[in-house]
Design a protein around this motif. Structure first.
Motif, PDB file in Angstrom:
ATOM      1  N   PRO A  28       0.809  -1.225   0.000  1.00 37.46           N
ATOM      2  CA  PRO A  28       0.000   0.000   0.000  1.00 37.46           C
ATOM      3  C   PRO A  28       0.845   1.279   0.000  1.00 37.46           C
ATOM      4  CG  PRO A  28      -0.774  -1.525   1.696  1.00 37.46           C
ATOM      5  CD  PRO A  28       0.515  -2.083   1.153  1.00 37.46           C
ATOM      6  N   TRP A  29       2.124   1.162   0.343  1.00 40.79           N
ATOM      7  CA  TRP A  29       3.012   2.318   0.376  1.00 40.79           C
ATOM      8  C   TRP A  29       3.844   2.453  -0.897  1.00 40.79           C
ATOM      9  CZ3 TRP A  29       5.512   1.875   5.921  1.00 40.79           C
ATOM     10  CH2 TRP A  29       4.546   2.191   6.887  1.00 40.79           C
ATOM     11  N   SER A  30       3.621   1.622  -1.877  1.00 45.80           N
ATOM     12  CA  SER A  30       4.470   1.695  -3.073  1.00 45.80           C
ATOM     13  C   SER A  30       4.247   3.003  -3.818  1.00 45.80           C
ATOM     14  CB  SER A  30       4.233   0.501  -3.997  1.00 45.80           C
ATOM     15  OG  SER A  30       2.980   0.612  -4.626  1.00 45.80           O
ATOM     16  N   SER A  31       5.317   3.497  -4.385  1.00 48.37           N
ATOM     17  CA  SER A  31       5.275   4.723  -5.167  1.00 48.37           C
ATOM     18  C   SER A  31       5.269   4.363  -6.647  1.00 48.37           C
ATOM     19  CB  SER A  31       6.492   5.590  -4.863  1.00 48.37           C
ATOM     20  OG  SER A  31       6.563   6.657  -5.777  1.00 48.37           O
ATOM     21  N   PRO A  32       4.339   4.918  -7.413  1.00 50.05           N
ATOM     22  CA  PRO A  32       4.290   4.588  -8.835  1.00 50.05           C
ATOM     23  C   PRO A  32       5.548   5.013  -9.600  1.00 50.05           C
ATOM     24  CG  PRO A  32       2.786   6.392  -8.337  1.00 50.05           C
ATOM     25  CD  PRO A  32       3.304   5.873  -7.034  1.00 50.05           C
ATOM     26  N   TRP A  67       1.838   7.205  16.868  1.00 52.29           N
ATOM     27  CA  TRP A  67       2.280   6.053  16.081  1.00 52.29           C
ATOM     28  C   TRP A  67       1.357   4.854  16.270  1.00 52.29           C
ATOM     29  CZ3 TRP A  67       5.192   6.632  12.075  1.00 52.29           C
ATOM     30  CH2 TRP A  67       6.156   7.645  12.041  1.00 52.29           C
ATOM     31  N   ALA A  68       0.717   4.718  17.427  1.00 49.91           N
ATOM     32  CA  ALA A  68      -0.235   3.623  17.641  1.00 49.91           C
ATOM     33  C   ALA A  68      -1.400   3.759  16.661  1.00 49.91           C
ATOM     34  CB  ALA A  68      -0.716   3.612  19.084  1.00 49.91           C
ATOM     35  N   ASP A  69      -1.915   4.959  16.503  1.00 50.24           N
ATOM     36  CA  ASP A  69      -2.997   5.192  15.540  1.00 50.24           C
ATOM     37  C   ASP A  69      -2.514   4.970  14.108  1.00 50.24           C
ATOM     38  OD1 ASP A  69      -4.694   5.874  17.626  1.00 50.24           O
ATOM     39  OD2 ASP A  69      -4.326   8.029  17.412  1.00 50.24           O
ATOM     40  N   TYR A  70      -1.298   5.405  13.840  1.00 53.17           N
ATOM     41  CA  TYR A  70      -0.733   5.244  12.498  1.00 53.17           C
ATOM     42  C   TYR A  70      -0.678   3.770  12.110  1.00 53.17           C
ATOM     43  CZ  TYR A  70       2.437   5.770   8.550  1.00 53.17           C
ATOM     44  OH  TYR A  70       2.997   5.737   7.298  1.00 53.17           O
ATOM     45  N   ALA A  72      -2.343   1.360  13.447  1.00 53.97           N
ATOM     46  CA  ALA A  72      -3.692   0.790  13.391  1.00 53.97           C
ATOM     47  C   ALA A  72      -4.236   0.937  11.967  1.00 53.97           C
ATOM     48  CB  ALA A  72      -4.606   1.478  14.402  1.00 53.97           C
ATOM     49  N   ALA A  73      -3.851   2.026  11.303  1.00 58.91           N
ATOM     50  CA  ALA A  73      -4.276   2.255   9.910  1.00 58.91           C
ATOM     51  C   ALA A  73      -3.435   1.460   8.917  1.00 58.91           C
ATOM     52  CB  ALA A  73      -4.202   3.750   9.583  1.00 58.91           C
ATOM     53  N   TRP A  74      -2.191   1.131   9.269  1.00 61.49           N
ATOM     54  CA  TRP A  74      -1.259   0.438   8.375  1.00 61.49           C
ATOM     55  C   TRP A  74      -0.675  -0.810   9.061  1.00 61.49           C
ATOM     56  CZ3 TRP A  74      -1.763   2.338   3.720  1.00 61.49           C
ATOM     57  CH2 TRP A  74      -2.053   3.687   3.554  1.00 61.49           C
ATOM     58  N   PRO A  75      -1.500  -1.751   9.478  1.00 65.86           N
ATOM     59  CA  PRO A  75      -0.977  -2.898  10.236  1.00 65.86           C
ATOM     60  C   PRO A  75      -0.008  -3.786   9.448  1.00 65.86           C
ATOM     61  CG  PRO A  75      -3.270  -3.258   9.628  1.00 65.86           C
ATOM     62  CD  PRO A  75      -2.943  -1.821   9.273  1.00 65.86           C
ATOM     63  N   PHE A  76      -0.093  -3.783   8.123  1.00 65.69           N
ATOM     64  CA  PHE A  76       0.809  -4.610   7.317  1.00 65.69           C
ATOM     65  C   PHE A  76       2.279  -4.257   7.569  1.00 65.69           C
ATOM     66  CE2 PHE A  76       1.277  -0.906   4.742  1.00 65.69           C
ATOM     67  CZ  PHE A  76       2.458  -1.082   4.031  1.00 65.69           C
ATOM     68  N   ALA A  77       2.533  -3.000   7.958  1.00 62.82           N
ATOM     69  CA  ALA A  77       3.906  -2.508   8.099  1.00 62.82           C
ATOM     70  C   ALA A  77       4.469  -2.683   9.505  1.00 62.82           C
ATOM     71  CB  ALA A  77       3.971  -1.041   7.701  1.00 62.82           C
ATOM     72  N   LEU A  78       3.679  -3.189  10.410  1.00 67.05           N
ATOM     73  CA  LEU A  78       4.152  -3.381  11.778  1.00 67.05           C
ATOM     74  C   LEU A  78       4.835  -4.744  11.870  1.00 67.05           C
ATOM     75  CD1 LEU A  78       4.355  -2.000  14.484  1.00 67.05           C
ATOM     76  CD2 LEU A  78       2.162  -2.997  15.113  1.00 67.05           C
ATOM     77  N   VAL A  79       6.048  -4.778  11.328  1.00 65.00           N
ATOM     78  CA  VAL A  79       6.862  -5.991  11.289  1.00 65.00           C
ATOM     79  C   VAL A  79       8.245  -5.644  11.841  1.00 65.00           C
ATOM     80  CG1 VAL A  79       5.582  -6.971   9.332  1.00 65.00           C
ATOM     81  CG2 VAL A  79       7.608  -5.546   8.900  1.00 65.00           C
TER      82      VAL A  79
END
Length: 188
Positions: A28-32, A67-70, A72-79
């Motif tokens: 979801p964060w990829s840049s075209p 950052w907790a809210d951030y 929560a919106a982008w859970p794929f990146a919490l690795v």
């Protein structure tokens, strides 16, 4: 020669967050425009041999505050930081160059200052123009570094966001100069 000094012996290239998370289209964060930014970074590297620092965005181990809210919106990146999502892209091997990892958008701070050897001029390229590049550039300028942002070696979340971020950074002249790969290489 421009006032920024190009790839002079004092200038360091800072390649901001040239990572899979910003390159791979399923993210979801990829840049075209990541491929164009990568091409620009690769063109710059030979002119800065021995004077390149890389940065990597990594998620915090335990997000706090906003950052907790951030995340929560982008859970794929919490690795974890060593997850392949946060690897530098294939074909961009830092070798012995410093790599500064931070769980913040802006990468400027004592670690990157030390990694760049106290250089008076930073030539900045990478992603995302409208987030990590912008945050890094403004903090470095505040710290008294002359910063040259290489527009065609950067990519934003969208082309419009990229252009808006470049326009914002132009407001900080003469601390920040927006330039091109050709201009930097011409100054070398």
């Amino acid at each position: 020669m421009s006032s920024g000094g190009g790839a002079s012996h004092d200038a360091w290239l800072v390649a901001v967050d040239m990572q899979r998370v910003f390159a791979d289209p399923p993210s979801p964060w990829s840049s075209p425009d990541f491929p164009a930014a990568l091409s620009g970074v690769r063109r710059l590297l030979p002119a800065f041999a021995g004077r390149v620092a890389y940065t990597r965005y990594v998620a915090p181990s335990e997000p706090r505050g906003a950052w907790a809210d951030y995340f929560a919106a982008w859970p794929f990146a919490l690795v974890p930081p060593d997850d392949p999502l946060y690897d530098l892209v294939d074909g961009l091997d830092p070798g012995g160059a410093p790599v500064v990892a931070a769980a913040t958008f802006g990468k400027w701070g004592p670690e990157l200052a030390a990694a760049t050897g106290g250089a008076g001029t930073l030539v900045v390229a990478g992603v995302s123009t409208d987030c990590c590049v912008l945050s890094t550039v403004l903090a470095a300028a505040d710290a008294g570094r002359h910063v040259r942002v290489v527009a065609d070696a950067c990519a934003g979340a969208s082309r419009a966001d990229h252009e808006r971020a470049l326009d914002t950074m132009r407001l900080y002249a003469p601390l920040v100069e927006v330039t091109t790969v050709a201009e930097v290489l011409g100054d070398a």
